[in-house]
Motif scaffolding. Structure first.
Motif, PDB file in Angstrom:
ATOM      1  N   TYR A  32       9.676   1.710  -0.730  1.00 48.61           N
ATOM      2  CA  TYR A  32       8.734   2.418  -1.594  1.00 48.61           C
ATOM      3  C   TYR A  32       7.405   1.660  -1.631  1.00 48.61           C
ATOM      4  O   TYR A  32       7.249   0.606  -1.037  1.00 48.61           O
ATOM      5  CB  TYR A  32       9.315   2.544  -3.010  1.00 48.61           C
ATOM      6  N   SER A  33       6.472   2.234  -2.357  1.00 50.23           N
ATOM      7  CA  SER A  33       5.141   1.631  -2.450  1.00 50.23           C
ATOM      8  C   SER A  33       5.167   0.500  -3.480  1.00 50.23           C
ATOM      9  O   SER A  33       4.733   0.662  -4.622  1.00 50.23           O
ATOM     10  CB  SER A  33       4.110   2.693  -2.841  1.00 50.23           C
ATOM     11  N   ILE A  34       5.712  -0.641  -3.069  1.00 52.33           N
ATOM     12  CA  ILE A  34       5.900  -1.795  -3.952  1.00 52.33           C
ATOM     13  C   ILE A  34       5.403  -3.049  -3.224  1.00 52.33           C
ATOM     14  O   ILE A  34       5.652  -3.228  -2.029  1.00 52.33           O
ATOM     15  CB  ILE A  34       7.384  -1.956  -4.340  1.00 52.33           C
ATOM     16  N   GLY A  35       4.697  -3.909  -3.938  1.00 46.12           N
ATOM     17  CA  GLY A  35       4.181  -5.136  -3.353  1.00 46.12           C
ATOM     18  C   GLY A  35       5.285  -6.077  -2.915  1.00 46.12           C
ATOM     19  O   GLY A  35       6.388  -6.075  -3.469  1.00 46.12           O
TER      20      GLY A  35
ATOM     21  N   GLN B 138      -1.413  -5.314  -1.492  1.00 49.52           N
ATOM     22  CA  GLN B 138      -1.406  -5.867  -2.832  1.00 49.52           C
ATOM     23  C   GLN B 138      -0.002  -6.404  -3.123  1.00 49.52           C
ATOM     24  O   GLN B 138       0.909  -5.617  -3.439  1.00 49.52           O
ATOM     25  CB  GLN B 138      -1.798  -4.802  -3.858  1.00 49.52           C
ATOM     26  N   PRO B 139       0.213  -7.699  -3.015  1.00 51.08           N
ATOM     27  CA  PRO B 139       1.580  -8.240  -3.093  1.00 51.08           C
ATOM     28  C   PRO B 139       2.238  -8.072  -4.465  1.00 51.08           C
ATOM     29  O   PRO B 139       3.462  -8.108  -4.553  1.00 51.08           O
ATOM     30  CB  PRO B 139       1.391  -9.720  -2.749  1.00 51.08           C
ATOM     31  N   PHE B 140       1.443  -7.904  -5.535  1.00 55.61           N
ATOM     32  CA  PHE B 140       2.028  -7.789  -6.878  1.00 55.61           C
ATOM     33  C   PHE B 140       2.070  -6.338  -7.383  1.00 55.61           C
ATOM     34  O   PHE B 140       2.347  -6.105  -8.555  1.00 55.61           O
ATOM     35  CB  PHE B 140       1.228  -8.645  -7.865  1.00 55.61           C
ATOM     36  N   TYR B 141       1.812  -5.376  -6.496  1.00 52.65           N
ATOM     37  CA  TYR B 141       1.741  -3.976  -6.896  1.00 52.65           C
ATOM     38  C   TYR B 141       3.092  -3.503  -7.436  1.00 52.65           C
ATOM     39  O   TYR B 141       4.132  -3.739  -6.841  1.00 52.65           O
ATOM     40  CB  TYR B 141       1.323  -3.122  -5.697  1.00 52.65           C
ATOM     41  N   LYS B 142       3.068  -2.833  -8.583  1.00 50.26           N
ATOM     42  CA  LYS B 142       4.246  -2.271  -9.265  1.00 50.26           C
ATOM     43  C   LYS B 142       5.158  -3.358  -9.874  1.00 50.26           C
ATOM     44  O   LYS B 142       6.340  -3.103 -10.127  1.00 50.26           O
ATOM     45  CB  LYS B 142       5.070  -1.402  -8.315  1.00 50.26           C
TER      46      LYS B 142
END
Length: 540
Positions: free
Chosen positions: A123-126, A3-7
Motif C-alpha cells: 500500500y501507499s505507506i512509507g 516519504q519514508p514516514f508517510y502514514k
C-alpha cells in the motif's frame, strides 16, 4: 515511496488497536512487580534487620553480583530507601528490557518473516512508517509506565520511599533501560534475517553485558559506566547524595543513536532481508528430517545449542561467586553474629546462597523450556501444523515431541550450568563435591517441569492464552528474589511451586512432596494432550 514516514499515524493507531489489551496487562504486571512490594519492605527498616541485610547485600561481593551495588557505607544509612533501590532497580530494569526485546522483535522482524510487513508495503505507506509507529508506541509506553510507577510508589506513603524525586529517578532509570533494549533489538532486526536469530543474538548480548557487570561491580564500579546495562542502577535512587540522572540521560541518548542507525540500515535493505548473509543449505536433506522429532530438533538446534553454551558459561560465572563467598565468610566477623555458632555460620550462609543461586538459575532454565514448548502454538497460528497434519502424523506425536524436547532440554541446560559451577569452584578453599552441587541444583528441575506441565495444559485447553505462563514465571522470579524480604502472606507464597521444593542443602529431602509434584505434572501434561487431541487448530 519517497516519504519514508508517510502514514505513520495510521499504523500507530492500528498498532494500538491491535495491542491495547496486551499493553494494558504489561503495564499492570510491571506495576505489580515493581511497586507492590514497597509497603511490605517496611519490615526491612528495622535496625537489626537492616544491619543483617547490610552485611549480606552491601559487603558480600557474591550478593552484589546478583543484586547490584550501592554506595551506602554504613549499616546506619542502610534504610528502607537504599534497600529498595539496591534490590529492585536491577531486576526491574532487566524485566523491562526482556519484555521490550521480545515485543520489538515480534512486531518487526517476526512480522517480516510472516509476510505482514510486505503486505503493508504493497500500500501507499512509507518505508519507515511501521518502524516509527512501533518506536512511538514504545516511547509512550515507557514514559507512561515511568510516571505510573513513580506515582504508585508515592501513593503508598511509605517512610523512606516517599520522596517523589527519588521515585521518579527509580521509575525513569528502569523504564529507560527497557526503551534502550528495545532499540538494541530494533538495530539487530536490521542485521539478521529471521526473528529467532535476532532474539538469540539480542539476548546473547544482554547476557554478556550482565556477566561483565557482575565482574566490574565486585572489582571496579567505575568501569560500569562503559556498560549500558549498569546504567540502570548507577543512578542510585534513594541514596541521598548519590542520586544521579546522568545514567538516565545516557540511556536515552544511546537509544536515540541506535534508532538513527536502525533507520539508516532499514532504508538500505529489502523487506525480509538482513545484512548478514544466510548460510547455504544442504543439497540433500538429512535422514533425520524425514521424522517429526528430527525436524523439530533441526529447526531449533541453534537456539538449543546457544542456551546450552550460555547455561554452562553462566554456571562458570556463578561458580566464581563461591570463592567470593568463602572470602567474605572468613574475613567478616559480623557474619558470625547473624548465625548461631561459628561453624554453622559459614555452612548456613553458603547453603542459603546455594538455594538462592540455584533457584534463580532454574527460573532462567524454565524460561528456555517455555520458549521451546510454546513454539507449538506459534507454529499452529502460522498454519504450519495444519499442513503437516495432511500427512500421516498423529497429534500425539506432535504434542509429546514438543513436550519431551522441552523437558530433556531443560534437564541438560540445568546440568551444564551446575557443571560449570562445580568446575569453577574447584580452586576454592572449601570445595563443594559434585554430588552436593548436583543434588542441590537438580532438585529445582521438579519445579521447572511443573511449569512446563502448566504450559502444556494451557496449550491444550486455551492455546490463545498460553502466553499467560510468562506472568507466572515473573511471579516465581519475584517470589524467589524478594519473597522472604517482603514477608508476604503464606497463601501467596504457596502459589509459587518453588515454595514446595526442598531447599537442599539447608533442608532435608522431602521425597513424598517431590513425587506428588511430579505426578501432578504428569497429570497436567496428559490432560493437556487430551484437550489438544479434541480441539480445533487455531489460526491467525
Amino acid at each position: 515511496m519517497k516519504q519514508p514516514f508517510y502514514k505513520t499515524e495510521v499504523l500507530f493507531r492500528a498498532l494500538l488497536k491491535r495491542d491495547w489489551l496486551k499493553l494494558l496487562f504489561w503495564i499492570l504486571g510491571m506495576l505489580a512487580f515493581a511497586a507492590s512490594g514497597a509497603g511490605k519492605m517496611e519490615v526491612a527498616s528495622n535496625p537489626a534487620t537492616a544491619n543483617s541485610l547490610y552485611t549480606m547485600f552491601v559487603k558480600n561481593p557474591a550478593m552484589i553480583g546478583l543484586f547490584g551495588p550501592t554506595p551506602v557505607n554504613s549499616p546506619a544509612n542502610y534504610s528502607l530507601g537504599p534497600i529498595f533501590g539496591q534490590t529492585m532497580t536491577l531486576i526491574t530494569g532487566i524485566t523491562f528490557a526482556i519484555i521490550s526485546i521480545i515485543y520489538v522483535v515480534n512486531r518487526s522482524r517476526k512480522e517480516e518473516d510472516d509476510g505482514i510487513t510486505e503486505l503493508f508495503r504493497s500500500y501507499s505507506i512509507g518505508k519507515l512508517a511501521n518502524t516509527t509507529a512501533l518506536v512511538i508506541e514504545l516511547i509512550f509506553l515507557h514514559l507512561l509506565m515511568a510516571i505510573l510507577l513513580a506515582f504508585s510508589i508515592q501513593a503508598q506513603n511509605v517512610a523512606g520511599l516517599n520522596d517523589f524525586g527519588s521515585n521518579l529517578l527509580f521509575a525513569f532509570t528502569t523504564s529507560a533501560q527497557g526503551l534502550l533494549w528495545g532499540m538494541f533489538a530494533l538495530l539487530l532486526v536490521q542485521v539478521f534475517s529471521d526473528a529467532s536469530t535476532t532474539k538469540g543474538v539480542t539476548f546473547g548480548l544482554f547476557g554478556l553485558l550482565y556477566i561483565i557487570r557482575m565482574g566490574t561491580d565486585a572489582t571496579n564500579l567505575s568501569l560500569g559506566w562503559f556498560n549500558p546495562l549498569s546504567w540502570v542502577y548507577l543512578a542510585f535512587p534513594y541514596v541521598k547524595g548519590h542520586e544521579n540522572w546522568t545514567s538516565v540521560i545516557l540511556t536515552f541518548s544511546l537509544s536515540l543513536i541506535l534508532l538513527v542507525i536502525s533507520y539508516f540500515l532499514e532504508l538500505k535493505r529489502d523487506v525480509g532481508a538482513g545484512y548478514l548473509p544466510e548460510g547455504q543449505g544442504r543439497a540433500q536433506g538429512k535422514k533425520a528430517l524425514f521424522g517429526f522429532p528430527g525436524l523439530i530438533l533441526s529447526l531449533e538446534k541453534k537456539m538449543i545449542l546457544g542456551w546450552f553454551i550460555g547455561s554452562f558459561v553462566l554456571g562458570l560465572v556463578y561458580g566464581s561467586m563461591f570463592g567470593q563467598m568463602d572470602q567474605f565468610i572468613s574475613s567478616n566477623k559480623t557474619v558470625k553474629e547473624i548465625f548461631v555458632g561459628n561453624e554453622t555460620a559459614a555452612s548456613a550462609i553458603r547453603g542459603n546462597f546455594m538455594v538462592t543461586l540455584f533457584s534463580i538459575l532454574s527460573i532462567l532454565v524454565a524460561a528456555f523450556g517455555v520458549i521451546l514448548l510454546i513454539k507449538m502454538v506459534g507454529e499452529e497460528r502460522r498454519n504450519r501444523l495444519e499442513a503437516l497434519y495432511a500427512l500421516p502424523l498423529s497429534r500425539a506425536k506432535v504434542y509429546f515431541t514438543y513436550v519431551l524436547t522441552a523437558i530433556f532440554s531443560v534437564i541438560v541446560a540445568q546440568f551444564l550450568a551446575l557443571l560449570g559451577i562445580f568446575i569453577e569452584q574447584l580452586g576454592n578453599e572449601n570445595v563443594l563435591s559434585f554430588t552436593e552441587i548436583m543434588k542441590s541444583g537438580m532438585i529445582w528441575l521438579v519445579a521447572v517441569i511443573f511449569v512446563l506441565a502448566i504450559l502444556s495444559l494451557l496449550m491444550g485447553l486455551v492455546p490463545r492464552f498460553a502466553d499467560v505462563i510468562w506472568v507466572y514465571l515473573g511471579f516465581l522470579l519475584f517470589m524467589t528474589y524478594l519473597g522472604k524480604l517482603l514477608n508476604l502472606p503464606k497463601w501467596l507464597e504457596n502459589l509459587s511451586i518453588y515454595s514446595q521444593i526442598p531447599k537442599l542443602p539447608v533442608e532435608k529431602m522431602n521425597l513424598p512432596t517431590v513425587s506428588l509434584i511430579l505426578i501432578l505434572a504428569l497429570v497436567l501434561i496428559l490432560i493437556g494432550y487430551k484437550a489438544y487431541e479434541r480441539r480445533d487448530l487455531i489460526t491467525g
